[in-house]
Design a protein around this motif. Sequence first.
Motif, mmCIF file in Angstrom:
data_model
loop_
_atom_site.group_PDB
_atom_site.id
_atom_site.type_symbol
_atom_site.label_atom_id
_atom_site.label_comp_id
_atom_site.label_asym_id
_atom_site.label_seq_id
_atom_site.Cartn_x
_atom_site.Cartn_y
_atom_site.Cartn_z
ATOM 1 N N TYR A 168 0.257 1.550 -8.952
ATOM 2 C CA TYR A 168 0.223 -0.234 -8.344
ATOM 3 C C TYR A 168 0.903 -1.258 -8.697
ATOM 4 O O TYR A 168 1.298 -2.288 -8.662
ATOM 5 C CB TYR A 168 -1.253 -0.805 -7.858
ATOM 6 C CG TYR A 168 -1.559 0.609 -6.113
ATOM 7 C CD1 TYR A 168 -0.589 1.084 -5.376
ATOM 8 C CD2 TYR A 168 -3.340 1.232 -6.363
ATOM 9 C CE1 TYR A 168 -0.998 1.779 -4.228
ATOM 10 C CE2 TYR A 168 -2.851 2.594 -5.549
ATOM 11 C CZ TYR A 168 -2.041 2.601 -4.410
ATOM 12 O OH TYR A 168 -2.613 3.545 -2.608
ATOM 13 N N PHE A 228 -7.769 -2.286 -1.505
ATOM 14 C CA PHE A 228 -7.288 -2.591 -0.735
ATOM 15 C C PHE A 228 -7.258 -3.582 0.416
ATOM 16 O O PHE A 228 -8.649 -3.570 0.257
ATOM 17 C CB PHE A 228 -7.072 -1.210 -0.332
ATOM 18 C CG PHE A 228 -6.823 -0.914 -1.338
ATOM 19 C CD1 PHE A 228 -6.166 0.505 -2.051
ATOM 20 C CD2 PHE A 228 -8.147 0.299 -1.732
ATOM 21 C CE1 PHE A 228 -5.532 1.033 -2.461
ATOM 22 C CE2 PHE A 228 -7.279 0.871 -3.495
ATOM 23 C CZ PHE A 228 -6.384 1.562 -3.251
ATOM 24 N N VAL A 274 -1.533 -3.662 -2.096
ATOM 25 C CA VAL A 274 -3.166 -3.138 -2.769
ATOM 26 C C VAL A 274 -3.098 -4.719 -3.688
ATOM 27 O O VAL A 274 -1.972 -4.957 -4.233
ATOM 28 C CB VAL A 274 -2.499 -2.120 -3.428
ATOM 29 C CG1 VAL A 274 -3.426 -2.474 -4.492
ATOM 30 C CG2 VAL A 274 -2.665 -0.777 -2.051
ATOM 31 N N TYR A 330 -4.469 -0.195 5.179
ATOM 32 C CA TYR A 330 -3.920 -1.380 4.616
ATOM 33 C C TYR A 330 -2.353 -1.311 4.595
ATOM 34 O O TYR A 330 -2.265 -0.455 3.950
ATOM 35 C CB TYR A 330 -4.524 -0.574 3.052
ATOM 36 C CG TYR A 330 -6.108 -0.933 3.444
ATOM 37 C CD1 TYR A 330 -7.254 -2.358 4.001
ATOM 38 C CD2 TYR A 330 -6.768 0.511 2.782
ATOM 39 C CE1 TYR A 330 -7.967 -1.911 3.787
ATOM 40 C CE2 TYR A 330 -8.282 -0.187 2.735
ATOM 41 C CZ TYR A 330 -8.950 -1.423 3.277
ATOM 42 O OH TYR A 330 -10.049 -0.803 3.654
ATOM 43 N N TYR A 336 0.606 -1.208 -0.085
ATOM 44 C CA TYR A 336 0.470 -0.216 0.076
ATOM 45 C C TYR A 336 1.010 1.570 -0.294
ATOM 46 O O TYR A 336 1.787 0.598 0.823
ATOM 47 C CB TYR A 336 -0.488 -0.150 0.908
ATOM 48 C CG TYR A 336 -1.482 0.996 1.334
ATOM 49 C CD1 TYR A 336 -2.726 0.941 0.560
ATOM 50 C CD2 TYR A 336 -1.294 2.158 1.959
ATOM 51 C CE1 TYR A 336 -3.881 2.967 0.864
ATOM 52 C CE2 TYR A 336 -2.108 2.897 2.659
ATOM 53 C CZ TYR A 336 -3.179 3.416 1.709
ATOM 54 O OH TYR A 336 -3.717 5.016 1.871
#
Length: 396
Positions: free
Chosen positions: A237, A267, A175, A172, A146
């Motif tokens: 990401y 997430f 991801v 979190y 994250y």
Amino acid sequence: MSVSSKCQTCPGPCATDEEAGFSVAPDYTRFSQKRDIFCRSQWDPAVHSAASDRFYESYRRPLPQWRNVDGYSQRDFAVRNAGWHVADIFAERLEPERREGFLDFLSAHREGSQTKFEGSDASATAREIKKVARLFGADLVGIARYDERWVYSHKYSAVDSDETPMDLEEDYSSVIVVCHEMDHDLLTTVPSALSGAATGVGYSKDVVTLLALAQYIRNLGYRATASMNDTASSIPYAIKAGLGEYGRHGLLIAPGLGPRLRIGKIFTDLPLAHDRPIRFGVKDFCAVCRRCSDACPPGAIAKGSPSDSVHNISNAEGLVKWTTDAEKCFDFWAKQVTDCSICIRVCPYNRDYPRWLNRIRFRLMGSVLRHVMLWLDNAFGGGKRRPPRRWWPNAT
Ligand code: SF4
Ligand code: SF4
């Protein structure tokens, strides 16, 4: 703004920005979704127009008149809009307060377990998540740490046409990034309304996979928030999760799919080992290839080297990269009454990868033979448009 080098779940240090090919200014500030071009088409007179209204309307209602143009007939719009149907139904379910998948994360979940499943270590759990994601339809899956930098500072509210505080929980740890393939044959017909079905089907598959995978994690007793185009930028990401590299056209290029994909993300606080970025020569290949920037009708794609210059407020500042002029791109879409993927169609990485010859070609494009591969691709007419009527069986 930066991230520390060690997280709680990986045995070694996390992937650095340098490893991922990111160049992020120390004073980089997070992007507000209100500046996104699709949001601006709702509130900004510089982007909103009668053409943009007609563009959105065409996805929801039949056109007043059908054009007798190959790729833009009633049948072509019919399949495009049906491809979008599942994603649209979810997006419109709670409107105007929420537009899930585009302005708000997906929320159609049952309550999960109160008991945390303690089965595996983070590496084994990551492998399990990838297997389950593929079961639910994902074509590619990767896991990144994250990173708050890529979460929008604010989301856009259609109720008052203004930005509103981001409501994603901040603690979190990971991801999960999933990609769905966009249909290769449909994309050979770009530009056409028909080819827009590839985009819509990708989003509709995203809804199904993301909802099911997030529910699986909730059933294990952990938190999971499923997101499509809402909440955060997906590409950083995806790159950190080892799914691909960034191309001149501003899209992710992945082994096995090229730029022909849609990206969704989850997430979560489920302890997961993180993947590492991969490099297979895209930056060097794009440096010698201008096929997307040459083919883009409104000239929206950068022709020069990566830089931190921006075209307008729809571009994030403080990042050195190839940056597309979203205003020019969206204006072209609106006038066409359908989305455009010419930059995907012409990209030499856009190939039918189950064919062994294309897998060999992919490897050579990342080698010192890149100039030769580009020359060969040009010589053999790579990226040419196919008449949309030929996609249909019984073509005349
Ligand atoms: S989608 Fe079309 S208009 Fe937009 S950047 Fe790509 S080629 Fe250009
Ligand atoms: S068309 Fe060429 S320059 Fe553009 S992203 Fe693809 S490989 Fe890179």
